[in-house]
Design an enzyme around this catalytic site. Structure first.
Site: not given
Length: 521
Positions: A121, A208, A243, A300
């Site tokens: 990330k 974040e 999430h 993917r």
């Protein structure tokens, strides 16, 4: 000069509905599909549909579908030319992609280097920044176990609260914690590290800033080996529970044509920065003021790829294979960002929505999928088979297409009413309820919308009897009570002469007695 590879046989390193999806693409392209299976998947649908199938170990994924050595061995034994990873398991594992390449086989996906870069990330955020794409404010480097709580607290203060502690590796909501109070930061970091280590083998996390009520918008991409990267119309993925995506649709009501142009251009720019090939998805957060920020890249095929296929007419799996064998992308770029109609996808899981969505493994006794115009059911399940406890409990992905969103919602409601699955609990009743919610119908939602309305329900069941149904049940109970006493020689209200209470019958079961009481209410 890129050489084309005449692939003939493809090993599918996955299971369930995505394995069935790849098998079907192989069939249509004249290729031979090879399945792999764990012990509990011996009779699974993807095994039945393939030309041949090889065992790869016991049921737990770490002993089968996550064993790189066994998958490579199976590919060699079968004589496969290529390996398709599907999604999940090893689909975003650079070591697996490299092992396939080192074995002299074609990996149907991006390069190991691209997977490694975009799978981190923090590295992906740097790639987006170098491409000129804004990222959500956060830490630039991973926070390993050696970083102190004091240092993390200082970084958090500079970012601002609320914030998210997120795993550097993986996704799907694992290794992620929300922090609104600085006093909770240390505990959240420890919990996220523990979960990330168990799920991905990497305890690194980063911080974040958490945006207030954002939308989750993503852009599908295809890239070939000649430098062409083509973005597709956006997908709306804001309906999430903890999430994890629950419903996806395309296009998004929140994205104007002008904003679409900016987001698709930004997605393509990020992909070109890392020399991306094959299928991938750039995910963005869109705030209430219409500003978008790079979130991450999935290297993917996405679970929700069918909605893009429905509005563009492009077979993404077929193109994955074509790109892998060296073909050029010859699609019309303008057509890919002009959706034809609207598509919605519901992920149907073997879960009990009335019991906090706990998995509901077991044998499927009956399964009748909906059909008719504009419907698609991507499934790896069938009646008579078991939903195992070892894997993600997805049964199918139900997709509805129509000329516009209101008609697509109406069609999906009809499809959900037709869906018949017995023997296990499923999320079908939950979807019937959700698609009737005014905010969903109006498109007025965000990434925390579903969690908020579920909390407001306070555990109320998703299937509640109407007054009409309660009346029918009362009549049924009364009829059963009458019929069960008929012919016994005991009149209601008389003394049976056995010392029991007046009006009771010792031969009546507790259930029958309860039914009589219900009938007389």
């Amino acid at each position: 000069m890129v050489e084309t590879s005449p692939l003939k046989k493809i090993l599918i390193a996955n299971r369930g509905e995505i394995a069935v999806r790849v098998v079907r693409a192989c069939r249509e392209m004249g290729l031979s599909p090879v399945a792999v299976y764990s012990e509990c998947d011996r009779a699974a649908l993807h095994v039945r549909y393939a030309d041949e199938a090889l065992p790869i170990g016991p049921s737990p994924p770490r002993e089968s579908y996550l064993r790189i050595d066994r998958l490579i061995d199976a590919a060699k034994k079968s004589g496969a030319d290529a390996v398709h990873p599907g999604y999940g398991f090893l689909a975003e594992n650079e070591e697996f992609a490299a092992a396939v390449r080192d074995a002299g086989l074609t990996f149907i996906g991006p390069t190991p280097a691209a997977i490694e870069t975009m799978g981190s990330k923090t590295a992906a955020r740097l790639a987006a920044t170098s491409a000129g794409v804004p990222v959500v404010p956060g830490t630039a480097d991973p926070l390993g176990d050696d970083v102190t709580d004091e240092a993390i607290g200082t970084l958090a203060a500079s970012i601002g609260y609320p914030l998210l502690v997120k795993a550097v590796a993986g996704g799907g909501g694992k290794g992620m914690r929300t922090v609104t109070d600085p006093a909770d930061l240390s505990h959240a970091v420890r919990a996220a590290r523990s979960e990330a280590g168990a799920a991905f083998g990497d305890t690194s996390v980063y911080l974040e800033r958490r945006l207030t009520r954002p939308r989750h918008i993503e852009v599908q991409l295809l890239g070939d080996a000649y430098g062409t990267v083509l973005p597709f119309v956006e997908r709306e993925c804001s309906i999430q529970r903890r999430h994890q995506k629950v419903i996806e649709e395309t296009p998004s009501l929140a994205v104007t044509p002008a904003l679409r142009g900016k987001m698709t251009a930004a997605a393509a720019a990020v992909a070109r920065t890392v020399g991306y090939t094959n299928a991938g998805t750039i995910e963005f957060l869109l705030d209430e003021d219409g500003r978008f920020y790079f979130l991450e890249m999935n290297t993917r095929l996405q679970v929700e790829h069918p909605v893009t296929e429905m509005v563009t007419g492009v077979d993404l799996v077929r193109w994955q294979i074509r790109i892998a064998r060296g073909e050029r992308l010859d699609l019309d770029p303008a057509a890919l960002v002009q959706p034809k109609g609207h598509a919605i996808e519901c992920r149907v899981y073997a879960e009990d929505p009335d019991n906090n969505f706990l998995p509901s493994p077991g044998r499927i006794l009956q399964l009748r999928a909906p059909a008719g115009p504009g419907l698609r059911d991507d499934s790896g399940a069938t009646a008579g088979l078991d939903v195992p406890i070892f894997y993600d409990p997805m049964i199918s992905k139900l997709i509805a297409w129509a000329e516009d969103r209101p008609q697509a919602i109406t069609r999906m409601r009809r499809a959900l009413d037709e869906y018949l699955i017995t023997g296990i609990k499923t999320t079908v009743p939950f979807f019937r309820w959700l698609l009737a919610q005014p905010a969903f119908v109006a498109g007025a939602f965000h990434t925390t919308y579903l969690d908020e309305i579920l909390q407001a329900r306070n555990g109320r069941p998703f299937v509640e009897p109407t007054p009409e149904i309660e009346g029918i049940a009362a009549i049924g109970a009364a009829l059963h009570s009458i019929l069960s006493t008929a012919g016994t020689g005991v009149r209601q209200g008389s003394d049976p002469g056995d010392g029991s209470t007046q009006g009771s019958d010792p031969r009546r079961t507790p259930w029958q007695s309860k039914a009589r009481l219900e009938g007389l209410r």
